[in-house]
Design an enzyme around this catalytic site. Structure first.
Site, PDB file in Angstrom:
ATOM      1  CD  GLU A 220      -2.865  -1.259   0.132  1.00  0.00           C
ATOM      2  OE1 GLU A 220      -3.005  -0.240  -0.575  1.00  0.00           O
ATOM      3  OE2 GLU A 220      -3.512  -2.300  -0.060  1.00  0.00           O
ATOM      4  CB  CYS A 254      -1.294   7.124   1.400  1.00  0.00           C
ATOM      5  SG  CYS A 254      -2.795   6.231   1.876  1.00  0.00           S
TER       6      CYS A 254
END
Length: 480
Positions: A220, A254
Site C-alpha cells: 500500500e 497517502c
C-alpha cells in the site's frame, strides 16, 4: 511518557517468527470461535485504551488532535472490527463452484484457509489505524501476525507493543520495535504474506527482500493523486472538499490530493474558494489544536526546501493564511505549516516528481479534458483520483481513460471509508487490496478442491490412447 524498548535483534526476530510458524503449522484449522475471540480482544483493547493511544499520537506529532485520531484511526478500526465480526461466518464458508458436464459427477468447492504467519510493516502518518487494520484483517483470516510499527512514532509504537502484549500471546500477535535496520531484517523473514504500507521507494526494497523467500506481498504505497476540476463543477463545493482532503492530518495522507488540474482562466476563482474553505476549516494555523503538525523536523525542512526550489525555478507561491499574517503562517517550533498553492510548477521540480505529503498544492491549468487525461496518463498510476463536476459524459471519459487505485467523484478520500470497496494501489502506487472481504481474501488461501465421485470413469482418458480414447475425445469436443 512510555519508555522505548530495545531494538529487536535478528535472533529475537527469528525466535518470534519461529514460534508463530510452529503454531500456524500445528493449528492449521482456525475455527470461527478462535478468530472471534481474537477480534473481540482487539475491540476491548481499543475501547479501553483508545484515549491513551490518541494522546500517544499527539505526543509523537507535537500537535495532532485526539479528535482527528478518533475519527481517522479509532473509528475506522471500530468499523472494521464490527464489519469483520458480522461477516466472518459467511466469509469463512467453503464456496461451491459449478462443475462442468465433462467432469461430472464430480463436485467442487473452494476452501478458505489461513495463510499462516503474516508480517505487517506500518507507517507513521496514521500510526494506529495503519498498524492495526491489516492486523485485524489478518486475524480475521485466521493468521498469526508480527507487527513492525514505525520508529518515527515511538510513543505510539511502544504503547501498542505494551497493550498488545497484555492481550495476545506472542505466538498469536507480537510487536517488533526498531529502526530501519530492524525493518529490513523483518522484511527478510520467510512470512506467508508480508503487508507493507509506506512510500514507493521503501516499498521497492520490501518487495525485493520478500522476493528472496518467494513471500507474496501487499504493498500500500502512495503517489501523486490528482484532482480534476471539470468546467461544470461548483467551485466553492469542490474547493471545500479538496481543502478538507488536502489538509486532513496536514496533508500527511497517502490518498491526499497531490495536485489540481484546473480549467485555464479559473485560477483566481479557485484560489478565492480555496482560501475561504481553509478559513472555514481552520480559522488559524499556528497554535490551532485541530491543525496537525508536520510529523518531524526533517520532513518540515524537506517541504520548505521543495518550496524554495520551486520558487527559484519560476513558480509562484501563494500562502493561504486565514489570519492574513504570512510570517505567522508556519511555525517551525510546532511544525504547523500553512497551506500553500503553487502556480507554474515545472516537471523536474521535487513538488512535481515526489509525493508531497504536506499542505502544499500545485495548481496546473489545462485547456481541454483530453489534455488533463493525457497529463495523468503520462505519469505513474496514482493511488487515488478525484473528479469534480456535473457533466456525466466528462466524468465517464475520465473513469474510462485513466487507471488509478481508487476514485471518489465530487469529494476526496471517501472511497476508502466504504467498507465494501477494496482499497489498494496499482503500479507504482502498490498492489493488492484490502478492506472488507477483499482484505480477508487477500490474506486467505483459497484452496480449490475437486471431489471425484465413485461413479466417475476417469480411466476413459487414461493411456493407452487407442480407438476408445479417440471416441471419448470426439464426444468431449462436441460437448464443449
Amino acid at each position: 511518557m512510555i519508555p522505548r524498548t530495545d531494538h529487536a535483534s535478528p535472533t529475537r526476530l527469528r525466535s518470534l517468527f519461529d514460534a508463530q510458524h510452529r503454531a500456524s503449522r500445528t493449528h492449521v484449522d482456525v475455527p470461527l470461535a478462535v478468530r472471534r475471540h481474537r477480534l473481540l480482544r482487539m475491540q476491548a483493547l481499543l475501547d479501553a485504551h483508545g484515549g491513551a493511544l490518541a494522546q500517544a499520537v499527539n505526543a509523537d506529532f507535537g500537535v495532532r488532535s485526539p479528535a482527528l485520531t478518533e475519527i481517522a484511526d479509532l473509528f475506522v478500526l471500530r468499523t472494521l472490527l464490527s464489519s469483520t465480526l458480522k461477516h466472518l461466518p459467511r466469509w469463512m464458508k467453503p464456496v461451491k463452484v459449478r462443475t462442468p458436464l465433462y467432469l461430472q459427477p464430480a463436485h467442487a468447492f473452494v476452501q478458505r484457509q489461513p495463510l499462516g504467519v503474516v508480517g505487517v510493516v506500518s507507517p507513521w502518518n496514521y500510526p494506529v489505524q495503519l498498524a492495526l487494520a491489516p492486523v485485524i484483517t489478518a486475524l480475521g483470516a485466521g493468521n498469526r501476525v508480527m507487527l513492525k510499527p514505525s520508529e518515527l512514532t515511538p510513543q505510539t509504537s511502544a504503547l501498542l507493543a505494551q497493550l498488545l502484549a497484555a492481550s495476545f500471546s506472542s505466538d498469536e500477535l507480537c510487536v517488533v520495535q526498531g529502526d530501519g535496520a530492524v525493518a529490513a531484517e523483518f522484511a527478510s523473514l520467510p512470512f506467508d504474506h508480508l503487508f507493507f504500507t509506506g512510500s514507493t521507494a521503501v516499498g521497492r526494497k520490501v518487495a525485493a527482500a520478500a522476493a528472496a523467500n518467494l513471500t507474496p506481498t501487499t504493498l500500500e504505497l502512495g503517489g501523486k493523486s490528482p484532482c480534476i476540476i471539470d468546467a461544470s463543477c461548483n467551485m466553492a463545493d469542490a474547493a471545500l472538499k479538496i481543502a478538507h482532503g488536502k489538509l486532513l492530518n496536514a496533508g500527511q495522507t497517502c490518498v491526499a490530493p497531490d495536485y489540481v488540474l484546473l480549467p485555464r482562466g479559473r485560477e483566481a476563482e479557485f484560489e478565492a474558494a480555496f482560501a475561504a474553505a481553509v478559513k472555514q476549516l481552520f480559522p488559524r494555523i499556528a497554535g490551532n489544536p485541530d491543525y496537525a503538525s508536520i510529523q518531524n523536523d526533517r520532513y518540515f525542512a524537506q517541504l520548505q526546501a521543495a518550496l524554495r526550489e520551486a520558487q527559484a525555478g519560476g513558480a509562484t507561491l501563494q500562502v493561504i493564511d486565514p489570519q492574513g499574517v504570512s510570517p505567522a503562517s508556519s511555525d517551525p517550533v510546532t511544525r504547523q505549516m500553512a497551506p500553500v498553492l503553487v502556480y507554474g510548477a515545472q516537471p523536474g521540480m521535487r513538488l512535481m516528481e515526489e509525493e508531497i505529503f504536506g499542505p502544499v498544492l500545485p495548481v496546473l491549468p489545462y485547456d481541454t479534458l483530453d489534455q488533463a487525461i493525457g497529463y495523468i496518463n503520462a505519469r505513474p498510476r496514482p493511488l487515488a483520483l478525484y473528479w469534480f463536476g456535473t457533466d456525466s459524459a466528462a466524468r465517464d471519459r475520465v473513469l474510462a481513460r485513466t487507471v488509478s487505485g481508487g476514485v471518489t467523484v465530487n469529494d476526496t478520500l471517501m472511497h476508502i471509508a466504504h467498507e465494501n470497496l477494496p482499497f489498494g494501489g496499482v503500479g507504482d502506487s502498490g498492489w493488492g487490496s484490502y478492506h472488507g472481504e477483499a482484505g480477508f481474501l487477500r490474506l486467505t488461501q483459497q484452496k480449490p478442491v475437486l471431489v471425484q465421485s465413485k461413479w466417475a470413469r476417469g480411466d476413459l482418458l487414461y493411456p493407452p490412447y487407442g480407438p476408445r480414447f479417440k471416441r471419448v475425445m470426439g464426444w468431449l469436443r462436441r460437448l464443449v
